[in-house]
Design a protein around this motif. Structure first.
Motif, PDB file in Angstrom:
ATOM      1  N   ALA A  76      19.832   4.240 -58.036  1.00 47.14           N
ATOM      2  CA  ALA A  76      20.196   2.823 -57.987  1.00 47.14           C
ATOM      3  C   ALA A  76      20.866   2.457 -56.669  1.00 47.14           C
ATOM      4  O   ALA A  76      20.795   1.313 -56.226  1.00 47.14           O
ATOM      5  N   SER A  77      21.491   3.422 -56.024  1.00 55.65           N
ATOM      6  CA  SER A  77      22.154   3.146 -54.747  1.00 55.65           C
ATOM      7  C   SER A  77      21.210   3.276 -53.553  1.00 55.65           C
ATOM      8  O   SER A  77      21.631   3.136 -52.409  1.00 55.65           O
ATOM      9  N   GLY A  78      19.939   3.555 -53.813  1.00 51.64           N
ATOM     10  CA  GLY A  78      18.956   3.618 -52.737  1.00 51.64           C
ATOM     11  C   GLY A  78      18.587   5.019 -52.296  1.00 51.64           C
ATOM     12  O   GLY A  78      17.769   5.200 -51.403  1.00 51.64           O
ATOM     13  N   ILE A  79      19.157   6.016 -52.921  1.00 52.69           N
ATOM     14  CA  ILE A  79      18.842   7.402 -52.586  1.00 52.69           C
ATOM     15  C   ILE A  79      17.467   7.745 -53.158  1.00 52.69           C
ATOM     16  O   ILE A  79      17.194   7.501 -54.323  1.00 52.69           O
ATOM     17  N   ASN A  80      16.573   8.303 -52.322  1.00 50.55           N
ATOM     18  CA  ASN A  80      15.263   8.700 -52.834  1.00 50.55           C
ATOM     19  C   ASN A  80      15.003  10.200 -52.677  1.00 50.55           C
ATOM     20  O   ASN A  80      13.936  10.676 -53.006  1.00 50.55           O
ATOM     21  N   VAL A  81      15.988  10.925 -52.162  1.00 50.33           N
ATOM     22  CA  VAL A  81      15.909  12.383 -52.055  1.00 50.33           C
ATOM     23  C   VAL A  81      17.282  12.942 -52.410  1.00 50.33           C
ATOM     24  O   VAL A  81      18.294  12.473 -51.907  1.00 50.33           O
TER      25      VAL A  81
END
Length: 107
Positions: A76-81
Protein backbone atom coordinates in the motif's frame (compact mmCIF):
# COMPACT_ATOMS: atom_id res chain seq x y z
CA UNK A 1 -10.59 -62.15 -28.14
CA UNK A 2 -11.57 -59.37 -30.52
CA UNK A 3 -8.89 -57.59 -32.51
CA UNK A 4 -9.66 -54.13 -33.73
CA UNK A 5 -7.51 -52.77 -36.47
CA UNK A 6 -7.27 -49.00 -36.39
CA UNK A 7 -6.14 -47.07 -39.40
CA UNK A 8 -3.34 -44.59 -38.92
CA UNK A 9 -5.73 -41.73 -39.74
CA UNK A 10 -8.05 -42.65 -36.85
CA UNK A 11 -5.12 -42.46 -34.42
CA UNK A 12 -3.24 -39.51 -35.90
CA UNK A 13 -6.15 -37.09 -36.27
CA UNK A 14 -7.06 -36.97 -32.53
CA UNK A 15 -3.39 -36.70 -31.61
CA UNK A 16 -2.90 -33.86 -34.06
CA UNK A 17 -5.98 -32.06 -32.72
CA UNK A 18 -4.69 -32.41 -29.15
CA UNK A 19 -1.30 -31.06 -30.16
CA UNK A 20 -2.90 -28.05 -31.88
CA UNK A 21 -5.11 -27.30 -28.86
CA UNK A 22 -2.21 -27.46 -26.41
CA UNK A 23 -0.06 -25.28 -28.68
CA UNK A 24 -2.81 -22.67 -29.00
CA UNK A 25 -3.35 -22.65 -25.25
CA UNK A 26 0.32 -22.08 -24.55
CA UNK A 27 0.70 -19.29 -27.08
CA UNK A 28 -2.55 -17.57 -26.14
CA UNK A 29 -1.29 -16.88 -22.63
CA UNK A 30 0.32 -13.48 -22.19
CA UNK A 31 4.08 -13.57 -22.43
CA UNK A 32 5.66 -11.53 -19.61
CA UNK A 33 8.93 -9.74 -20.29
CA UNK A 34 11.30 -7.82 -18.07
CA UNK A 35 14.11 -5.83 -19.66
CA UNK A 36 16.73 -3.30 -18.63
CA UNK A 37 16.92 -0.18 -20.83
CA UNK A 38 20.53 0.83 -20.32
CA UNK A 39 20.26 3.80 -22.69
CA UNK A 40 17.47 5.46 -20.67
CA UNK A 41 18.52 4.01 -17.32
CA UNK A 42 15.25 2.29 -16.37
CA UNK A 43 13.44 -1.05 -16.32
CA UNK A 44 10.76 -2.19 -18.76
CA UNK A 45 8.13 -4.67 -17.59
CA UNK A 46 5.66 -5.99 -20.19
CA UNK A 47 6.53 -3.09 -22.50
CA UNK A 48 5.96 -0.35 -19.90
CA UNK A 49 8.33 1.72 -17.77
CA UNK A 50 8.75 0.07 -14.35
CA UNK A 51 9.98 1.75 -11.16
CA UNK A 52 11.70 -0.70 -8.85
CA UNK A 53 10.76 0.40 -5.30
CA UNK A 54 12.23 -1.87 -2.66
CA UNK A 55 11.52 -2.28 1.02
CA UNK A 56 12.77 -4.67 3.64
CA UNK A 57 11.04 -6.97 6.10
CA UNK A 58 12.89 -8.89 8.80
CA UNK A 59 10.49 -11.80 9.08
CA UNK A 60 12.18 -13.14 12.21
CA UNK A 61 11.40 -9.88 14.07
CA UNK A 62 7.69 -9.94 13.19
CA UNK A 63 5.33 -12.63 14.51
CA UNK A 64 4.24 -14.81 11.59
CA UNK A 65 0.59 -13.99 12.28
CA UNK A 66 1.37 -10.39 11.21
CA UNK A 67 3.35 -11.12 8.03
CA UNK A 68 0.35 -10.70 5.72
CA UNK A 69 -0.56 -7.41 7.41
CA UNK A 70 2.99 -6.05 7.11
CA UNK A 71 3.35 -7.13 3.47
CA UNK A 72 -0.02 -5.56 2.65
CA UNK A 73 1.08 -2.29 4.26
CA UNK A 74 4.35 -2.34 2.33
CA UNK A 75 2.42 -2.81 -0.92
CA UNK A 76 0.00 0.00 0.00
CA UNK A 77 2.95 2.34 0.54
CA UNK A 78 4.20 1.75 -3.01
CA UNK A 79 6.74 -0.97 -2.35
CA UNK A 80 6.79 -3.54 -5.17
CA UNK A 81 9.87 -5.54 -4.11
CA UNK A 82 10.53 -6.90 -0.62
CA UNK A 83 13.96 -8.01 0.45
CA UNK A 84 14.94 -9.95 3.52
CA UNK A 85 17.93 -11.80 4.82
CA UNK A 86 18.05 -15.12 6.58
CA UNK A 87 19.26 -14.84 10.16
CA UNK A 88 20.77 -18.27 10.42
CA UNK A 89 21.01 -18.11 14.22
CA UNK A 90 17.18 -18.20 14.25
CA UNK A 91 17.14 -21.39 12.16
CA UNK A 92 20.06 -23.15 13.82
CA UNK A 93 20.07 -22.01 17.46
CA UNK A 94 22.55 -24.77 18.37
CA UNK A 95 24.88 -26.68 16.03
CA UNK A 96 22.91 -29.42 14.28
CA UNK A 97 19.55 -28.31 15.75
CA UNK A 98 17.34 -26.73 13.05
CA UNK A 99 14.12 -24.76 13.37
CA UNK A 100 11.83 -23.87 10.43
CA UNK A 101 8.51 -23.60 12.27
CA UNK A 102 6.35 -20.72 13.50
CA UNK A 103 8.16 -17.40 13.09
CA UNK A 104 11.11 -19.24 11.54
CA UNK A 105 9.01 -20.79 8.74
CA UNK A 106 10.32 -19.26 5.52
CA UNK A 107 7.52 -20.68 3.38
Amino acid sequence: MVHIKLSSKVVLIPLLLCFICVTLLLYSQKQHRFLVDYDNNHFIKDGKHFDYVSGSLHYFRVPHQLWYDRLTKLRASGINVVSTYVAWNVHEPHPGQFNFEGDADLF
